[in-house]
Design a protein around this motif. Structure first.
Motif, PDB file in Angstrom:
ATOM      1  N   SER A   1       8.362  -0.759  -0.651  1.00 51.55           N
ATOM      2  CA  SER A   1       9.586  -0.861  -1.447  1.00 51.55           C
ATOM      3  C   SER A   1      10.535  -1.867  -0.803  1.00 51.55           C
ATOM      4  O   SER A   1      10.589  -2.015   0.422  1.00 51.55           O
ATOM      5  N   PHE A   2      11.228  -2.585  -1.659  1.00 50.25           N
ATOM      6  CA  PHE A   2      12.248  -3.541  -1.221  1.00 50.25           C
ATOM      7  C   PHE A   2      13.588  -3.061  -1.730  1.00 50.25           C
ATOM      8  O   PHE A   2      13.838  -3.079  -2.928  1.00 50.25           O
ATOM      9  N   ASP A   3      14.462  -2.635  -0.810  1.00 52.80           N
ATOM     10  CA  ASP A   3      15.801  -2.207  -1.197  1.00 52.80           C
ATOM     11  C   ASP A   3      15.763  -1.243  -2.375  1.00 52.80           C
ATOM     12  O   ASP A   3      16.471  -1.413  -3.360  1.00 52.80           O
ATOM     13  N   GLY A   4      14.892  -0.250  -2.276  1.00 53.26           N
ATOM     14  CA  GLY A   4      14.848   0.770  -3.324  1.00 53.26           C
ATOM     15  C   GLY A   4      13.903   0.458  -4.460  1.00 53.26           C
ATOM     16  O   GLY A   4      13.460   1.347  -5.171  1.00 53.26           O
ATOM     17  N   PHE A   5      13.557  -0.830  -4.631  1.00 57.08           N
ATOM     18  CA  PHE A   5      12.631  -1.178  -5.689  1.00 57.08           C
ATOM     19  C   PHE A   5      11.202  -1.007  -5.188  1.00 57.08           C
ATOM     20  O   PHE A   5      10.817  -1.591  -4.187  1.00 57.08           O
ATOM     21  N   LYS A   6      10.420  -0.182  -5.907  1.00 54.94           N
ATOM     22  CA  LYS A   6       9.055   0.079  -5.454  1.00 54.94           C
ATOM     23  C   LYS A   6       8.116  -0.983  -5.986  1.00 54.94           C
ATOM     24  O   LYS A   6       7.742  -0.964  -7.169  1.00 54.94           O
ATOM     25  N   ALA A   7       7.769  -1.923  -5.126  1.00 55.16           N
ATOM     26  CA  ALA A   7       6.876  -2.994  -5.556  1.00 55.16           C
ATOM     27  C   ALA A   7       5.450  -2.466  -5.689  1.00 55.16           C
ATOM     28  O   ALA A   7       4.717  -2.840  -6.594  1.00 55.16           O
ATOM     29  N   LEU A   8       5.052  -1.595  -4.776  1.00 54.02           N
ATOM     30  CA  LEU A   8       3.759  -0.926  -4.871  1.00 54.02           C
ATOM     31  C   LEU A   8       4.013   0.573  -4.779  1.00 54.02           C
ATOM     32  O   LEU A   8       4.800   1.025  -3.954  1.00 54.02           O
ATOM     33  N   ASN A   9       3.359   1.313  -5.662  1.00 50.75           N
ATOM     34  CA  ASN A   9       3.612   2.741  -5.717  1.00 50.75           C
ATOM     35  C   ASN A   9       2.272   3.473  -5.648  1.00 50.75           C
ATOM     36  O   ASN A   9       1.580   3.609  -6.638  1.00 50.75           O
ATOM     37  N   ARG A  10       1.897   3.914  -4.459  1.00 46.44           N
ATOM     38  CA  ARG A  10       0.639   4.622  -4.229  1.00 46.44           C
ATOM     39  C   ARG A  10      -0.538   3.905  -4.902  1.00 46.44           C
ATOM     40  O   ARG A  10      -1.279   4.451  -5.676  1.00 46.44           O
ATOM     41  N   LEU A  11      -0.647   2.645  -4.573  1.00 46.96           N
ATOM     42  CA  LEU A  11      -1.714   1.827  -5.149  1.00 46.96           C
ATOM     43  C   LEU A  11      -3.035   2.091  -4.418  1.00 46.96           C
ATOM     44  O   LEU A  11      -3.081   2.083  -3.190  1.00 46.96           O
ATOM     45  N   SER A  12      -4.086   2.343  -5.198  1.00 44.20           N
ATOM     46  CA  SER A  12      -5.419   2.496  -4.606  1.00 44.20           C
ATOM     47  C   SER A  12      -6.363   1.530  -5.300  1.00 44.20           C
ATOM     48  O   SER A  12      -6.380   1.451  -6.532  1.00 44.20           O
ATOM     49  N   LEU A  13      -7.122   0.796  -4.505  1.00 43.71           N
ATOM     50  CA  LEU A  13      -7.973  -0.249  -5.061  1.00 43.71           C
ATOM     51  C   LEU A  13      -9.144  -0.449  -4.098  1.00 43.71           C
ATOM     52  O   LEU A  13      -8.941  -0.475  -2.885  1.00 43.71           O
ATOM     53  N   TYR A  14     -10.346  -0.544  -4.641  1.00 41.19           N
ATOM     54  CA  TYR A  14     -11.512  -0.668  -3.758  1.00 41.19           C
ATOM     55  C   TYR A  14     -12.369  -1.816  -4.252  1.00 41.19           C
ATOM     56  O   TYR A  14     -12.694  -1.887  -5.436  1.00 41.19           O
ATOM     57  N   ILE A  15     -12.738  -2.693  -3.359  1.00 36.99           N
ATOM     58  CA  ILE A  15     -13.608  -3.819  -3.708  1.00 36.99           C
ATOM     59  C   ILE A  15     -14.847  -3.713  -2.834  1.00 36.99           C
ATOM     60  O   ILE A  15     -14.719  -3.547  -1.611  1.00 36.99           O
ATOM     61  N   VAL A  16     -16.018  -3.805  -3.453  1.00 37.97           N
ATOM     62  CA  VAL A  16     -17.233  -3.736  -2.638  1.00 37.97           C
ATOM     63  C   VAL A  16     -17.767  -5.147  -2.420  1.00 37.97           C
ATOM     64  O   VAL A  16     -17.347  -6.097  -3.084  1.00 37.97           O
ATOM     65  N   ALA A  17     -18.652  -5.273  -1.469  1.00 36.42           N
ATOM     66  CA  ALA A  17     -19.152  -6.591  -1.071  1.00 36.42           C
ATOM     67  C   ALA A  17     -19.794  -7.286  -2.266  1.00 36.42           C
ATOM     68  O   ALA A  17     -20.505  -6.673  -3.054  1.00 36.42           O
TER      69      ALA A  17
END
Lengths: 389, 257, 555
Positions: free
Chosen positions: B25-41
């Motif tokens: 978060s930047f100054d209260g603004f949530k730029a990422l909010n519990r982001l989950s992401l998976y990339i495989v080879a």
């Protein structure tokens, strides 16, 4: 969506790409001066029109030490984009290091005749030499300190600043604060560096009388040779991959990081190297002018160096040398002929160069030589660039 | 790559990039909010989303530019990226292309590639660095790939916008990374350039893992890869482009509100 | 005894002194019993005055003390002349006179009547010698005598002088004076002196303890040293202990006052820094421009004050007190206009190149300095305080000068007005929009060029008003701005860009840190320490205390 960005290449790297002609000419001229000037001074009869009086030799020698100082600033500002407003501090520290040796050389010939303590310490009723004055009786030790003290300060300061990514005007301002703090410190009598009188009344160096014409001519030749060597070293750095990284840091610092370079180490290296060059310049300056005092730390001095570089041509090593000699010649002329106008002239130069001549004299010359319009593009991109999504 | 692989949560050691519950978060603004992401080879993944969805911040977190307030970021199964800085992460094999093409304007195309070429990044190594014959060959090969062979002596600043984009991709390639993060490669390109870029990316993915952030749906379609939609800092939907385009929530985010 | 002026000065015999002392004791008894009656004692002053010319210092001291004991205020000029070395004997006739320098000659007057008795060359008189002990006695006695002066200020000084003599002989006189005193301020000073003399010399230890205890609530360095003396030297252990306790108490109070004093000094410096830095913070925050000529704007504001005051002195000397009030808007207008001119002619060509702006504005600062030097001369210009800004608020130990108090008030007012302008006005809204997203603001139809020019004008105008304030406490010279510019930068760097509260906190922190370090480290070292601290601080928080975070501020 980003539209086409208007970041045209500034012709700053022109000097980098310029053939080795300019480099050969610079080194050749300096070495020629190292031989010719002493000859014109010592071997030509005094009434001859080509005789060069000793005061001119010392004056030009002083210009060359300033040129070396300008070179050191250009290396970090012109090529790496670090605007140090405190480089005068490294110059002054180098000067103090050699000044301390010259003070010790006076020995018992001072006004108070104390064989160990410099006059100002006797005057302050000090009974023994402070610890940091020990060793300066040895010339090699003093030479070591000339590069080590500025180098160490630059290392510590740079380590903190670059690691925390203090950049741009922030770096400029705290480097100015650094030299300001040092100036205040050196003005204090109890620092043990002679207070506001500084170090002066030197007698001789390595047994040679500093007032002797031959010593002065030799100092001049030494300065010219050192400047040529420093120029050569800087050019080697600039032409190496390290130099390319530095320019890359100047133009797109984060790109360099994402390529896997540790930007802070590169900055630290070039900053320390530059500080050492400035220290050497100070060490060559002091025996030729015969005095070093805390006013050399004044923030105004450090900013003036930057304008030498800007006028000559930022990012071109020979431009820095040219600019330093030119501005200082102007200063000598003005302060002799119309002293009250000098600050107008200097201030005007600052404004004119930044507004009208961003590439300096060398850039202008190259532009005229190529006889084609400069690739200026949009020269006034707003700060808003930072706020782009 | 099947749609199932996108939805499932793989084991950490199977992934090349593993983001779990990342918040910034930047100054209260949530730029990422519990982001989950998976990339495989070996995967090519496109990430889309409206402005402010957190796409660039996600890349900042992976490359070490921004430290997450919470969550895990692992590379290659076990390397914690939240503890490393940009240079270390880059040297591990994560390359990044910026949204704005960022090349060294005052260097030639050749020098740009030379600076990017894999090797010792130390200060003194750089001082005494000389290109080996093998490295010259690699540069020539990359120049050919990005169609800049004829321009290798030009200053990068004088290239066209599309050429700069390619040069930057070329700089990524010559770094020989394991994972490439590519931010809007088609931005500001002509249709022909966009098409060529898609071909280039598909070529690259043969021996790299690639994450592409893109706005241009035609471009994403031409990539023909799984798509993840980000919105307000977390994953809104994943799947094929057709599937996510049919997703009601996605339509609302893009068109409604 | 003969009348003054005719008799030779010769009361030197061994018999005379005891006689005089006896007379004095009698006199003193009379005085203590009855209100002062100067006329009745008049005749008896003369021999005592003549005894002042005795060669023997002990005799002189006796005479001085005796004169003091008379309580006759006519003795004051004599003793004062003696103390200042103006009492002499005319060689020709041995007459005692008070001398006053009139060019090359001395004007002689009679010591008691004050009548002129002629002139004489310096070589024609013998000055009466005084030594240090005698000087001490003279001061104390003068103090004692002026205890009864009709002027409250003199009585107050007298009470303090008596306190410093630590001479218990003055106790009766002091008691009498304290009993008559109506002025509460003077009374408290007299009570202090009374307690001091009693604590030193009361015969009963219980009385001494009571006196010592009475002193414990006075936060006063003099009381502290007095108590220290008693704690070390009193014959009674209980008194010593009481004195030691009281001394600790006084020291605690002194420390508290010291802290308060430092706070005031620190806030005062902080408010000056705030005035100087807040304009810089605005131009840096909104435009990303480092204005190295900002200090010169401050300097121009101070010179505007000088010019305004000069006009007042010439055309309306009676209204001089209003000159500063006129100078504030004048300085704002002058410097704001110059600022706009600078922005339109130089700065606007350099946006996006902060380092170049820095160099150009530095050049500008050299030009402005030299221009002022050429017009007004290199030396300091005299700028006066209006009467309502002179003087000081006296809080016992602490003295707060009115000019500093007004500057604190002024800087708060300027800061509040600025906040209001930015938060509540249309221009403020445009300014904030440009700060946050220049391109978007331009797209919304805000004329960013106009906002830039006005913002730079505003920043410069505030600097000009800072100059008015500084002209009241500092020398007005062409270098005025230079001495504040680095500190102002430090405030902005420390406080963080884009947030005026940061500037406020930064300015106050720096001001307070300076003033709290000064007593321990000295002014120069304190400054160095703070510079080093900020250099270290910026490593931890490269964007300052109240930095904006996020993508918007990163390049």
């Amino acid at each position: 969506m980003t539209s086409t960005r208007s970041r045209a290449p500034r012709p700053l790297a022109g000097g980098l790409l310029a053939g080795s002609g300019a480099a050969a000419a610079t080194i050749g001229l300096l070495l020629a001066a190292a031989v010719l000037v002493p000859v014109l001074n010592l071997a030509v009869a005094a009434d001859s029109p080509v005789h060069m009086p000793t005061w001119v030799v010392s004056l030009v020698g002083k210009y060359l030490t300033f040129a070396l100082l300008a070179l050191s600033v250009d290396l970090i500002w012109g090529f790496c984009g670090i605007l140090s407003l405190g480089h005068g501090a490294f110059f002054a520290l180098g000067g103090y290091a050699i000044g301390m040796h010259l003070m010790r050389e006076i020995g018992g010939r001072g006004v108070y005749g104390n064989p160990l303590l410099p006059d100002f310490m006797v005057f302050l009723n000090w009974s023994e030499l402070p610890w940091y004055w020990h060793g300066f009786d040895s010339f090699p030790f003093a030479l070591l300190m000339v590069v080590l003290v500025p180098g160490l300060l630059a290392f510590v300061f740079g380590w903190f600043a670059f690691r925390s990514r203090v950049t741009g005007v922030y770096f400029s301002i705290i480097s100015q604060a650094l030299t300001f703090a040092l100036m205040l410190a050196f003005f204090r009598n109890d620092m043990g560096f002679g207070g506001n009188n500084g170090l002066t009344d030197f007698k001789d160096v390595l047994g040679f009388d500093l007032q002797d014409d031959r010593t002065r001519a030799a100092l001049f030749a030494l300065t010219a040779v050192v400047l040529a060597a420093a120029y050569f070293c800087c050019r080697l750095i600039i032409l190496s991959r390290l130099g390319k990284v530095l320019v890359a840091v100047r133009d797109a610092e984060s790109r360099v990081r994402f390529l896997g370079y540790r930007v802070e180490y590169y900055k630290l290296f070039v900053f320390v190297f530059s500080a050492m060059l400035a220290g050497i310049a100070g060490a060559l300056y002091v025996p030729q002018v015969g005095i070093i005092n805390p006013s050399e730390f004044a923030p105004a001095n450090s900013i003036e160096i930057v304008i030498w570089v800007a006028i000559g041509g930022r990012g071109t090593l020979h431009g820095a040398i040219l600019g330093a000699i030119l501005v200082n010649y102007l200063k000598t002329w003005f302060t002799g002929a119309i002293p009250e106008l000098w600050l107008f002239a200097l201030g005007g130069l600052f404004i004119a160069v930044t507004l009208l001549l961003p590439t300096g004299i060398v850039g202008l010359a190259e532009h005229l030589r190529r006889r084609r319009p400069p690739a200026t593009g949009d020269e006034t991109p707003h700060l808003a660039r930072e706020t782009a999504p | 790559m099947s749609t199932a692989a996108v939805h499932a949560r793989p084991e950490k050691h199977d992934t090349i990039l593993y983001l779990d519950g990342v918040s910034v978060s930047f100054d209260g603004f949530k730029a990422l909010n519990r982001l989950s992401l998976y990339i495989v080879a070996g995967e090519l993944r496109a990430i889309i989303g409206p402005n402010g969805a957190g796409k660039t911040t996600m890349m900042d977190v992976v490359t070490g530019k921004t430290r997450p307030d919470a969550g895990e970021v692992f590379f290659n199964g076990g390397i914690d990226l939240t503890r490393l800085d940009e240079a270390r992460i880059a040297n591990l094999g994560i390359g990044r292309k910026f949204q704005k093409p960022t090349v060294f304007d005052n260097h030639t195309v050749l020098d740009n590639l030379e600076l990017a070429i894999a090797g010792d990044r130390g200060v003194f190594a750089s001082l005494f660095f000389r290109l080996s014959g093998e490295q010259r060959d690699r540069i020539d090969a990359v120049l050919h790939t990005i169609s800049l062979t004829a321009d290798s002596g030009r200053l990068a600043g004088s290239l066209s916008h599309g050429q700069k984009q390619w040069l930057e991709i070329g700089m990524l390639l010559i770094q020989d990374p394991v994972l490439l993060l590519i931010d809007e490669p088609a931005a500001g390109m002509t249709d022909a350039e966009t098409e060529a870029t898609a071909v280039l990316l598909k070529e690259i993915v043969k021996d790299h893992s690639v994450v592409v952030v893109e706005h241009d749906m035609a471009f994403v379609r031409s990539l023909g890869c799984p798509v993840t939609v980000l919105h307000e800092g977390h994953v809104l939907a994943s799947g094929t482009l057709d599937a996510v385009q049919a997703n009601q929530q996605v339509i609302e985010v893009y068109l409604g509100r | 005894m003969a009348s003054v002026g005719t008799a030779p000065v010769s009361p030197r015999g061994p018999l005379v002194r005891p006689l005089v002392v006896a007379v004095l004791c009698l006199l003193l008894a009379l005085l203590v019993v009855r209100p002062v009656g100067a006329q009745e004692a008049a005749a008896d002053l003369d021999p005592l005055v003549r005894q002042l010319a005795d060669r023997d210092f002990a005799a002189k001291i006796t005479a001085v003390e005796a004169l003091g004991a008379t309580g006759d205020t006519r003795a004051v000029p004599v003793l004062d002349a003696m103390l200042t070395g103006r009492l002499a004997v005319r060689s020709a006739d041995g007459r005692l006179v008070i001398t006053e320098s009139r060019g090359s000659v001395l004007l002689l007057t009679d010591p008691l009547s004050g009548a002129e008795v002629g002139e004489a060359d310096k070589s024609a008189v013998d000055f009466i010698a005084v030594n240090n002990r005698l000087r001490g006695v003279l001061r104390g006695t003068l103090g004692g005598l002026t205890l009864l002066s009709p002027d409250a200020g003199r009585r107050r000084e007298a009470a303090d002088a008596v306190f410093r003599t630590r001479d218990s002989a003055l106790l009766p006189l002091l008691e009498r004076a304290a009993a008559r005193e109506h002025d509460a301020g003077v009374k408290s000073r007299m009570d202090r002196a009374l307690a001091a003399l009693r604590a030193l010399a009361a015969p009963d230890p219980a009385q001494r303890i009571a006196a010592v205890t009475a002193l414990r609530n006075l936060a006063d360095p003099e009381v502290r040293s007095l108590l220290a003396t008693i704690a070390a030297a009193d014959t009674d252990a209980n008194v010593r202990e009481a004195a030691a306790t009281a001394q600790r108490h006084v020291e605690q109070r002194l420390a508290l006052w010291g802290v308060l004093g430092n706070v005031f000094q620190g806030v005062s410096l902080g408010s000056v820094l705030l005035l100087a830095a807040v304009g810089l913070a605005i131009t840096f925050g909104v435009m990303g421009v480092i204005n190295m000529a900002h200090g010169e704007m401050v300097m121009l504001g101070a010179y505007t004050t000088y010019v305004v005051q000069d006009l007042f002195r010439t055309y309306a000397p009676g209204a001089f007190d209003f000159s500063v009030l006129v100078a504030i808007p004048s300085a704002f207008l002058v410097t704001a206009l110059i600022g706009i001119l600078i922005e339109r002619s130089i700065i606007r060509f350099l946006y996006g190149r902060p380092l170049e702006t820095l160099l150009a504005t530095w050049g500008l600062s050299l030009v402005l300095q030299q221009a002022v030097r050429s017009i007004f001369g290199p030396s300091n210009r005299e700028v006066g305080n209006p009467s309502w800004m002179s003087g000081a608020l006296d809080l016992g130990v602490l003295t707060l000068t009115y000019n500093r108090i007004w500057i604190i008030v002024f800087s708060i007012a300027v800061f509040a007005a600025l906040m209001l302008l930015i938060r509540a006005s249309g221009f403020g809204l445009q300014m904030r929009a440009v700060t946050q997203n220049r391109r978007m603001a331009a797209a919304m139809g805000i004329r960013t060029g106009r906002v830039d020019a006005l913002t730079f004008g505003l920043g410069s105008g505030i600097a000009g008003m800072a100059g008015v304030a500084l002209s009241q406490i500092d020398n007005v010279s062409p270098n005025l701005g230079q001495s504040y510019i680095i500190d102002s930068f430090m405030v902005v760097v420390f406080g963080g860009v884009g947030n005026l509260w940061g500037t406020l906190v930064g300015a106050l922190t720096l001001g307070l840190a300076n003033k709290f370090l000064e007593p321990y480290a000295g002014a120069v070292l304190a400054k160095i320490l703070i510079l080093v601290a900020i250099i270290l601080f910026i490593q931890k928080r490269p964007r300052g205390l109240f930095a904006l975070r996020g993508r918007a501020v990163e390049t």
